[in-house]
Every structure is written in C-alpha cells, then in structure tokens.
Design a protein around this motif. Structure first.
Motif, PDB file in Angstrom:
ATOM      1  N   ARG A   1     -11.131  -5.579  -8.200  1.00 50.49           N
ATOM      2  CA  ARG A   1     -11.433  -6.366  -7.011  1.00 50.49           C
ATOM      3  C   ARG A   1     -11.857  -5.455  -5.852  1.00 50.49           C
ATOM      4  O   ARG A   1     -12.764  -5.782  -5.114  1.00 50.49           O
ATOM      5  CB  ARG A   1     -10.220  -7.205  -6.582  1.00 50.49           C
ATOM      6  N   ALA A   2     -11.199  -4.316  -5.708  1.00 48.08           N
ATOM      7  CA  ALA A   2     -11.554  -3.376  -4.637  1.00 48.08           C
ATOM      8  C   ALA A   2     -12.967  -2.839  -4.841  1.00 48.08           C
ATOM      9  O   ALA A   2     -13.720  -2.689  -3.882  1.00 48.08           O
ATOM     10  CB  ALA A   2     -10.542  -2.231  -4.583  1.00 48.08           C
ATOM     11  N   GLU A   3     -13.342  -2.570  -6.102  1.00 48.80           N
ATOM     12  CA  GLU A   3     -14.694  -2.080  -6.387  1.00 48.80           C
ATOM     13  C   GLU A   3     -15.737  -3.137  -6.050  1.00 48.80           C
ATOM     14  O   GLU A   3     -16.795  -2.822  -5.507  1.00 48.80           O
ATOM     15  CB  GLU A   3     -14.809  -1.672  -7.860  1.00 48.80           C
ATOM     16  N   ILE A   4     -15.447  -4.392  -6.332  1.00 54.16           N
ATOM     17  CA  ILE A   4     -16.372  -5.482  -6.029  1.00 54.16           C
ATOM     18  C   ILE A   4     -16.552  -5.602  -4.507  1.00 54.16           C
ATOM     19  O   ILE A   4     -17.658  -5.751  -4.015  1.00 54.16           O
ATOM     20  CB  ILE A   4     -15.877  -6.822  -6.620  1.00 54.16           C
ATOM     21  N   LEU A   5     -15.446  -5.516  -3.765  1.00 60.13           N
ATOM     22  CA  LEU A   5     -15.513  -5.646  -2.308  1.00 60.13           C
ATOM     23  C   LEU A   5     -16.267  -4.485  -1.669  1.00 60.13           C
ATOM     24  O   LEU A   5     -16.894  -4.646  -0.631  1.00 60.13           O
ATOM     25  CB  LEU A   5     -14.112  -5.770  -1.724  1.00 60.13           C
TER      26      LEU A   5
ATOM     27  N   GLY B   1      11.610   3.513 -16.625  1.00 58.76           N
ATOM     28  CA  GLY B   1      12.500   2.510 -16.042  1.00 58.76           C
ATOM     29  C   GLY B   1      12.006   1.081 -16.203  1.00 58.76           C
ATOM     30  O   GLY B   1      12.697   0.143 -15.839  1.00 58.76           O
ATOM     31  N   LEU B   2      10.808   0.921 -16.744  1.00 56.12           N
ATOM     32  CA  LEU B   2      10.239  -0.407 -16.954  1.00 56.12           C
ATOM     33  C   LEU B   2      10.157  -0.698 -18.451  1.00 56.12           C
ATOM     34  O   LEU B   2       9.897   0.207 -19.239  1.00 56.12           O
ATOM     35  CB  LEU B   2       8.821  -0.482 -16.365  1.00 56.12           C
ATOM     36  N   THR B   3      10.345  -1.953 -18.811  1.00 58.79           N
ATOM     37  CA  THR B   3      10.166  -2.341 -20.215  1.00 58.79           C
ATOM     38  C   THR B   3       8.676  -2.237 -20.555  1.00 58.79           C
ATOM     39  O   THR B   3       7.824  -2.152 -19.653  1.00 58.79           O
ATOM     40  CB  THR B   3      10.616  -3.791 -20.455  1.00 58.79           C
ATOM     41  N   GLN B   4       8.357  -2.291 -21.834  1.00 61.99           N
ATOM     42  CA  GLN B   4       6.952  -2.236 -22.230  1.00 61.99           C
ATOM     43  C   GLN B   4       6.180  -3.428 -21.664  1.00 61.99           C
ATOM     44  O   GLN B   4       5.044  -3.278 -21.210  1.00 61.99           O
ATOM     45  CB  GLN B   4       6.816  -2.182 -23.760  1.00 61.99           C
ATOM     46  N   ASP B   5       6.785  -4.604 -21.668  1.00 57.86           N
ATOM     47  CA  ASP B   5       6.125  -5.781 -21.092  1.00 57.86           C
ATOM     48  C   ASP B   5       5.857  -5.583 -19.597  1.00 57.86           C
ATOM     49  O   ASP B   5       4.794  -5.961 -19.094  1.00 57.86           O
ATOM     50  CB  ASP B   5       6.962  -7.043 -21.307  1.00 57.86           C
ATOM     51  N   GLU B   6       6.820  -4.996 -18.886  1.00 53.02           N
ATOM     52  CA  GLU B   6       6.639  -4.740 -17.455  1.00 53.02           C
ATOM     53  C   GLU B   6       5.542  -3.703 -17.223  1.00 53.02           C
ATOM     54  O   GLU B   6       4.734  -3.838 -16.302  1.00 53.02           O
ATOM     55  CB  GLU B   6       7.951  -4.273 -16.828  1.00 53.02           C
ATOM     56  N   GLN B   7       5.502  -2.658 -18.064  1.00 53.16           N
ATOM     57  CA  GLN B   7       4.450  -1.648 -17.956  1.00 53.16           C
ATOM     58  C   GLN B   7       3.084  -2.270 -18.206  1.00 53.16           C
ATOM     59  O   GLN B   7       2.114  -1.980 -17.488  1.00 53.16           O
ATOM     60  CB  GLN B   7       4.697  -0.503 -18.940  1.00 53.16           C
ATOM     61  N   ASP B   8       2.995  -3.134 -19.222  1.00 51.71           N
ATOM     62  CA  ASP B   8       1.732  -3.812 -19.520  1.00 51.71           C
ATOM     63  C   ASP B   8       1.300  -4.692 -18.355  1.00 51.71           C
ATOM     64  O   ASP B   8       0.116  -4.720 -17.975  1.00 51.71           O
ATOM     65  CB  ASP B   8       1.852  -4.651 -20.795  1.00 51.71           C
ATOM     66  N   ALA B   9       2.260  -5.425 -17.764  1.00 50.63           N
ATOM     67  CA  ALA B   9       1.951  -6.295 -16.625  1.00 50.63           C
ATOM     68  C   ALA B   9       1.486  -5.458 -15.429  1.00 50.63           C
ATOM     69  O   ALA B   9       0.499  -5.812 -14.766  1.00 50.63           O
ATOM     70  CB  ALA B   9       3.171  -7.134 -16.249  1.00 50.63           C
ATOM     71  N   LEU B  10       2.184  -4.354 -15.149  1.00 48.05           N
ATOM     72  CA  LEU B  10       1.798  -3.478 -14.038  1.00 48.05           C
ATOM     73  C   LEU B  10       0.396  -2.923 -14.265  1.00 48.05           C
ATOM     74  O   LEU B  10      -0.428  -2.911 -13.348  1.00 48.05           O
ATOM     75  CB  LEU B  10       2.813  -2.341 -13.877  1.00 48.05           C
ATOM     76  N   GLN B  11       0.120  -2.478 -15.482  1.00 52.88           N
ATOM     77  CA  GLN B  11      -1.206  -1.941 -15.786  1.00 52.88           C
ATOM     78  C   GLN B  11      -2.281  -3.008 -15.553  1.00 52.88           C
ATOM     79  O   GLN B  11      -3.315  -2.738 -14.951  1.00 52.88           O
ATOM     80  CB  GLN B  11      -1.261  -1.435 -17.230  1.00 52.88           C
ATOM     81  N   GLY B  12      -2.029  -4.222 -16.008  1.00 54.88           N
ATOM     82  CA  GLY B  12      -2.982  -5.303 -15.804  1.00 54.88           C
ATOM     83  C   GLY B  12      -3.207  -5.612 -14.333  1.00 54.88           C
ATOM     84  O   GLY B  12      -4.356  -5.802 -13.896  1.00 54.88           O
ATOM     85  N   LEU B  13      -2.142  -5.648 -13.569  1.00 49.87           N
ATOM     86  CA  LEU B  13      -2.261  -5.920 -12.140  1.00 49.87           C
ATOM     87  C   LEU B  13      -3.011  -4.807 -11.409  1.00 49.87           C
ATOM     88  O   LEU B  13      -3.865  -5.072 -10.550  1.00 49.87           O
ATOM     89  CB  LEU B  13      -0.873  -6.106 -11.520  1.00 49.87           C
ATOM     90  N   LEU B  14      -2.719  -3.557 -11.745  1.00 45.86           N
ATOM     91  CA  LEU B  14      -3.408  -2.438 -11.092  1.00 45.86           C
ATOM     92  C   LEU B  14      -4.893  -2.428 -11.444  1.00 45.86           C
ATOM     93  O   LEU B  14      -5.745  -2.190 -10.578  1.00 45.86           O
ATOM     94  CB  LEU B  14      -2.747  -1.112 -11.467  1.00 45.86           C
ATOM     95  N   LYS B  15      -5.222  -2.700 -12.705  1.00 46.44           N
ATOM     96  CA  LYS B  15      -6.634  -2.768 -13.103  1.00 46.44           C
ATOM     97  C   LYS B  15      -7.353  -3.879 -12.350  1.00 46.44           C
ATOM     98  O   LYS B  15      -8.479  -3.697 -11.888  1.00 46.44           O
ATOM     99  CB  LYS B  15      -6.759  -2.992 -14.613  1.00 46.44           C
TER     100      LYS B  15
ATOM    101  N   GLY C   1       0.828  -1.217   0.000  1.00 46.85           N
ATOM    102  CA  GLY C   1       0.000   0.000   0.000  1.00 46.85           C
ATOM    103  C   GLY C   1       0.855   1.256   0.000  1.00 46.85           C
ATOM    104  O   GLY C   1       0.563   2.230  -0.700  1.00 46.85           O
ATOM    105  N   LYS C   2       1.925   1.254   0.777  1.00 45.42           N
ATOM    106  CA  LYS C   2       2.831   2.405   0.842  1.00 45.42           C
ATOM    107  C   LYS C   2       3.516   2.632  -0.510  1.00 45.42           C
ATOM    108  O   LYS C   2       3.643   3.767  -0.967  1.00 45.42           O
ATOM    109  CB  LYS C   2       3.865   2.187   1.945  1.00 45.42           C
ATOM    110  N   LEU C   3       3.953   1.542  -1.159  1.00 48.97           N
ATOM    111  CA  LEU C   3       4.599   1.678  -2.471  1.00 48.97           C
ATOM    112  C   LEU C   3       3.632   2.253  -3.512  1.00 48.97           C
ATOM    113  O   LEU C   3       4.007   3.125  -4.304  1.00 48.97           O
ATOM    114  CB  LEU C   3       5.137   0.325  -2.946  1.00 48.97           C
ATOM    115  N   VAL C   4       2.394   1.773  -3.507  1.00 50.73           N
ATOM    116  CA  VAL C   4       1.394   2.297  -4.448  1.00 50.73           C
ATOM    117  C   VAL C   4       1.145   3.778  -4.163  1.00 50.73           C
ATOM    118  O   VAL C   4       1.072   4.600  -5.084  1.00 50.73           O
ATOM    119  CB  VAL C   4       0.090   1.466  -4.390  1.00 50.73           C
ATOM    120  N   HIS C   5       1.037   4.135  -2.891  1.00 51.33           N
ATOM    121  CA  HIS C   5       0.840   5.537  -2.514  1.00 51.33           C
ATOM    122  C   HIS C   5       2.019   6.402  -2.966  1.00 51.33           C
ATOM    123  O   HIS C   5       1.834   7.476  -3.544  1.00 51.33           O
ATOM    124  CB  HIS C   5       0.652   5.647  -0.998  1.00 51.33           C
TER     125      HIS C   5
END
Length: 146
Positions: free
Chosen positions: A140-144, A121-135, A15-19
């Motif tokens: 999940r937070a909206e569902i909860l 600092g992230l490759t395009q694949d890493e950016q895509d993975a991060l975007q997918g994980l954040l979405k 949570g701190k890292l995301v913030h």
C-alpha cells in the motif's frame, strides 16, 4: 477525512513499534552473521543464492541496486565464496555461483537463522499473519508513493 488526535497517536505508536522492531531485528542479525565472519549484506547475498543467477537477479532478491550488490559480491568473491562465470545463454552476462566454501557457509547461515528465530515469541500462525500484514502495508505504501 481529518484524523483525530487519538488516531494520530495510534499511527505514531504503530510507526514507533515497527521502527523499534526493525532496530532490534537488525541488531540481532548483525550479531548472528558476525559470528560467521559476515556483514548483514553479505549474509543476505549468500542466503539469496539459491542457485546460479545474474547480478541483477541477486540485487532484486536483496532489494538493492545492482551497483550495491556488486560491492558485496566483490567481497564474497575475494573470500572465494562466490564465483563469476560466463552465462550459459547470454554471452554479455556473468552468472554468480556459490563455491563449495560458499555453499557450506550458506548452510551454516541457514542453520543459525533456524536455531535462533527472530520471532520465537510468536506462534507460526502469528508470524504468518504478521508477515502478511507487513507485506500488505508495504504494498500500500508503494502504491501511495507512485
């Protein structure tokens, strides 16, 4: 199932890292758009203006309430960057359209965003993975919360 202390610590750290990432990216975006004479909200509106749209459509794209988008659009209209025109099929609605100056400033904004990517600092694949994980996390937070 109860969370262990190590799991709680890991959740806190994540949570701190995301913030921290949010704070850092917001600060960088404020710097970039200030160079164009815009606020982040105004830049967001211009970036989302991919064609004529209603205030409700724009507010949805900006992830804000229409009343908040109205304040932003009023300012952009005063700067002659956006115009309100009659909607072609709904006489009760107005359509937002970029002026030539607004379209030119939008192009400059897009250029700034591509020249100085937030996640260089992230490759395009890493950016895509991060975007997918954040979405996924947001979904999940909206569902909860529902």
């Amino acid at each position: 199932m109860a969370m262990t202390e190590a799991q709680a610590e890991a959740q806190w750290e994540l949570g701190k890292l995301v913030h921290d990432l949010d704070m850092q990216s917001n600060a960088r975006m404020r710097e970039w758009v200030a160079g164009l004479g815009l606020t982040v909200a105004q830049a967001s509106a211009l970036r989302e203006m991919t064609g004529p749209m209603t205030m409700r459509e724009l507010a949805g794209r900006m992830s804000c309430e229409p009343s908040n988008a109205t304040v932003v659009i009023d300012k952009l209209e005063n700067l002659r960057l956006i115009e309100r025109r009659p909607h072609p099929t709904d006489r009760r609605a107005k359509q937002l359209v970029l002026t030539p100056d607004g379209a030119e400033l939008r192009e400059r904004l897009l250029k700034v965003l591509t020249e100085e990517p937030l996640f260089a600092g992230l490759t395009q694949d890493e950016q895509d993975a991060l975007q997918g994980l954040l979405k996924r996390a947001l979904f999940r937070a909206e569902i909860l919360q529902a």
